[in-house]
Motif scaffolding. Structure first.
Motif, PDB file in Angstrom:
ATOM      1  N   TYR A  35      60.266 -14.510  66.300  1.00 25.43           N
ATOM      2  CA  TYR A  35      61.451 -13.997  66.963  1.00 25.43           C
ATOM      3  C   TYR A  35      61.120 -13.782  68.441  1.00 25.43           C
ATOM      4  O   TYR A  35      59.999 -13.463  68.791  1.00 25.43           O
ATOM      5  CB  TYR A  35      61.882 -12.643  66.387  1.00 25.43           C
ATOM      6  N   LYS A  36      62.138 -13.912  69.281  1.00 22.69           N
ATOM      7  CA  LYS A  36      61.999 -13.639  70.709  1.00 22.69           C
ATOM      8  C   LYS A  36      62.918 -12.483  71.072  1.00 22.69           C
ATOM      9  O   LYS A  36      64.091 -12.480  70.695  1.00 22.69           O
ATOM     10  CB  LYS A  36      62.386 -14.876  71.526  1.00 22.69           C
ATOM     11  N   LYS A  44      66.094 -12.585  68.741  1.00 24.48           N
ATOM     12  CA  LYS A  44      66.653 -13.856  68.294  1.00 24.48           C
ATOM     13  C   LYS A  44      65.625 -14.652  67.523  1.00 24.48           C
ATOM     14  O   LYS A  44      64.480 -14.791  67.969  1.00 24.48           O
ATOM     15  CB  LYS A  44      67.122 -14.679  69.497  1.00 24.48           C
ATOM     16  N   MET A  46      63.598 -17.721  66.243  1.00 29.74           N
ATOM     17  CA  MET A  46      63.212 -19.013  66.799  1.00 29.74           C
ATOM     18  C   MET A  46      62.889 -19.991  65.678  1.00 29.74           C
ATOM     19  O   MET A  46      63.420 -21.085  65.611  1.00 29.74           O
ATOM     20  CB  MET A  46      61.990 -18.852  67.702  1.00 29.74           C
ATOM     21  N   ASN A  57      64.874 -23.934  62.731  1.00 27.23           N
ATOM     22  CA  ASN A  57      64.482 -24.196  64.112  1.00 27.23           C
ATOM     23  C   ASN A  57      65.737 -23.980  64.930  1.00 27.23           C
ATOM     24  O   ASN A  57      66.649 -24.796  64.911  1.00 27.23           O
ATOM     25  CB  ASN A  57      63.963 -25.627  64.254  1.00 27.23           C
ATOM     26  N   GLU A  58      65.796 -22.837  65.613  1.00 28.25           N
ATOM     27  CA  GLU A  58      67.039 -22.426  66.277  1.00 28.25           C
ATOM     28  C   GLU A  58      67.125 -22.952  67.697  1.00 28.25           C
ATOM     29  O   GLU A  58      66.941 -22.215  68.656  1.00 28.25           O
ATOM     30  CB  GLU A  58      67.153 -20.901  66.265  1.00 28.25           C
ATOM     31  N   THR A  59      67.394 -24.215  67.850  1.00 29.34           N
ATOM     32  CA  THR A  59      67.603 -24.829  69.172  1.00 29.34           C
ATOM     33  C   THR A  59      66.644 -24.288  70.218  1.00 29.34           C
ATOM     34  O   THR A  59      67.028 -23.843  71.289  1.00 29.34           O
ATOM     35  CB  THR A  59      69.055 -24.628  69.655  1.00 29.34           C
ATOM     36  N   VAL A  60      65.394 -24.300  69.854  1.00 31.58           N
ATOM     37  CA  VAL A  60      64.350 -23.854  70.773  1.00 31.58           C
ATOM     38  C   VAL A  60      63.834 -25.084  71.514  1.00 31.58           C
ATOM     39  O   VAL A  60      63.694 -26.149  70.911  1.00 31.58           O
ATOM     40  CB  VAL A  60      63.211 -23.180  69.975  1.00 31.58           C
ATOM     41  N   PHE A  64      58.138 -25.393  72.757  1.00 25.54           N
ATOM     42  CA  PHE A  64      57.663 -24.424  71.777  1.00 25.54           C
ATOM     43  C   PHE A  64      57.342 -25.165  70.484  1.00 25.54           C
ATOM     44  O   PHE A  64      58.220 -25.819  69.902  1.00 25.54           O
ATOM     45  CB  PHE A  64      58.738 -23.367  71.497  1.00 25.54           C
ATOM     46  N   ASP A  85      60.625 -17.952  80.097  1.00 28.59           N
ATOM     47  CA  ASP A  85      59.938 -17.731  78.813  1.00 28.59           C
ATOM     48  C   ASP A  85      59.391 -16.310  78.714  1.00 28.59           C
ATOM     49  O   ASP A  85      58.944 -15.898  77.634  1.00 28.59           O
ATOM     50  CB  ASP A  85      58.788 -18.724  78.651  1.00 28.59           C
ATOM     51  N   TYR A  89      57.431 -11.699  72.088  1.00 29.67           N
ATOM     52  CA  TYR A  89      57.513 -12.592  70.940  1.00 29.67           C
ATOM     53  C   TYR A  89      56.972 -11.849  69.719  1.00 29.67           C
ATOM     54  O   TYR A  89      55.842 -11.364  69.726  1.00 29.67           O
ATOM     55  CB  TYR A  89      56.719 -13.874  71.208  1.00 29.67           C
TER      56      TYR A  89
END
Lengths: 117, 113
Positions: A35-36, A44, A46, A57-60, A64, A85, A89
């Motif tokens: 998570y970020k 959110k 990741m 994979n959340e549109t990272v 990454f 960035d 994390y």
């Protein structure tokens, strides 16, 4: 005993560098996450892995790249670091995918503070 | 679009009073709703979980309600103490397998002695 441990806790690096954050859980869980949390404190998701397999994979950005050598470890490698960035994390784990047993209770590490200068 | 909303303003209450935090969501059909506590510089810690077919859950001084019609959860801390001061995060677990947990931004609670 630390349930979810991640290293390093603090990381200051220059733009363009490549860095890694390591994570290990000793809870015997099947699912691990990254998570970020940004400056506005929004947490959110990741990535999510279940038994070493990528599930979410959340549109990272492609810079990454998570790697799960076994189900107790999920490392995060970041290439060509950018100012945006900079964030905290969090590595995390849950007992099972789908929460049928645990309700998907998530156990978080203490966070890795990344600052890109 | 899907949204989880928690009061962005901090909640200040006097010790001994009941703190009530709100979590509203739209365009979700969560299987579970969870509440976490986060202290400064630390990772979130799980507090309570309530399932979609449950109305209320209690744990010691904590109580959570879940109204799927209003799309709202209330989180209560009774007999609040200064040690309860923290950020409280609401989280929804949804998806076909319940595998995706989405967090709200959290509400900061300050309990004054």
């Amino acid at each position: 005993d630390t349930a979810v441990s991640q290293t390093p806790k603090y990381l200051v690096t220059q733009m363009g560098n490549d860095k890694s954050i390591k994570c290990e859980q000793n809870l015997g869980h099947d699912t691990m996450y990254w998570y970020k949390q940004d400056s506005k404190k929004f947490l959110k998701i990741m990535f999510s892995y279940n038994n070493k397999e990528l599930i979410i994979n959340e549109t990272v950005p492609n810079r990454f790249s998570p790697k799960s050598p076994d189900k107790a470890h999920l490392n995060l490698h970041i290439n060509s670091l950018e100012l945006g960035d900079s964030a905290v994390y969090f590595c995390a784990s849950s007992q099972d995918l789908g929460g049928r047993v645990s309700g998907n209770t998530i156990y978080f590490g203490e966070g890795s503070w990344l600052t890109v200068v | 679009s899907q949204k989880i909303e928690q009061n962005s303003e901090a909640l200040n209450i006097q010790e001994g009073k009941t703190a009530t935090l709100t979590c509203n969501y739209t365009n979700y059909s969560p299987a579970y709703l969870q509440w976490y506590r986060q202290d400064p510089g630390r990772g979130p810690v799980f507090l309570l979980l309530i399932r979609e077919n449950e109305k209320e859950k209690r744990k010691e001084r904590l109580k959570v309600t879940f109204d799927t019609t209003l799309k709202q959860s209330l989180f209560h801390i009774t007999a609040s103490q200064p040690a309860d001061s923290a950020t409280y995060l609401c989280a929804l677990v949804s998806g076909p397998g319940g595998f995706k947990t989405i967090f709200g931004a959290g509400t900061r609670l300050f309990v004054k002695a």
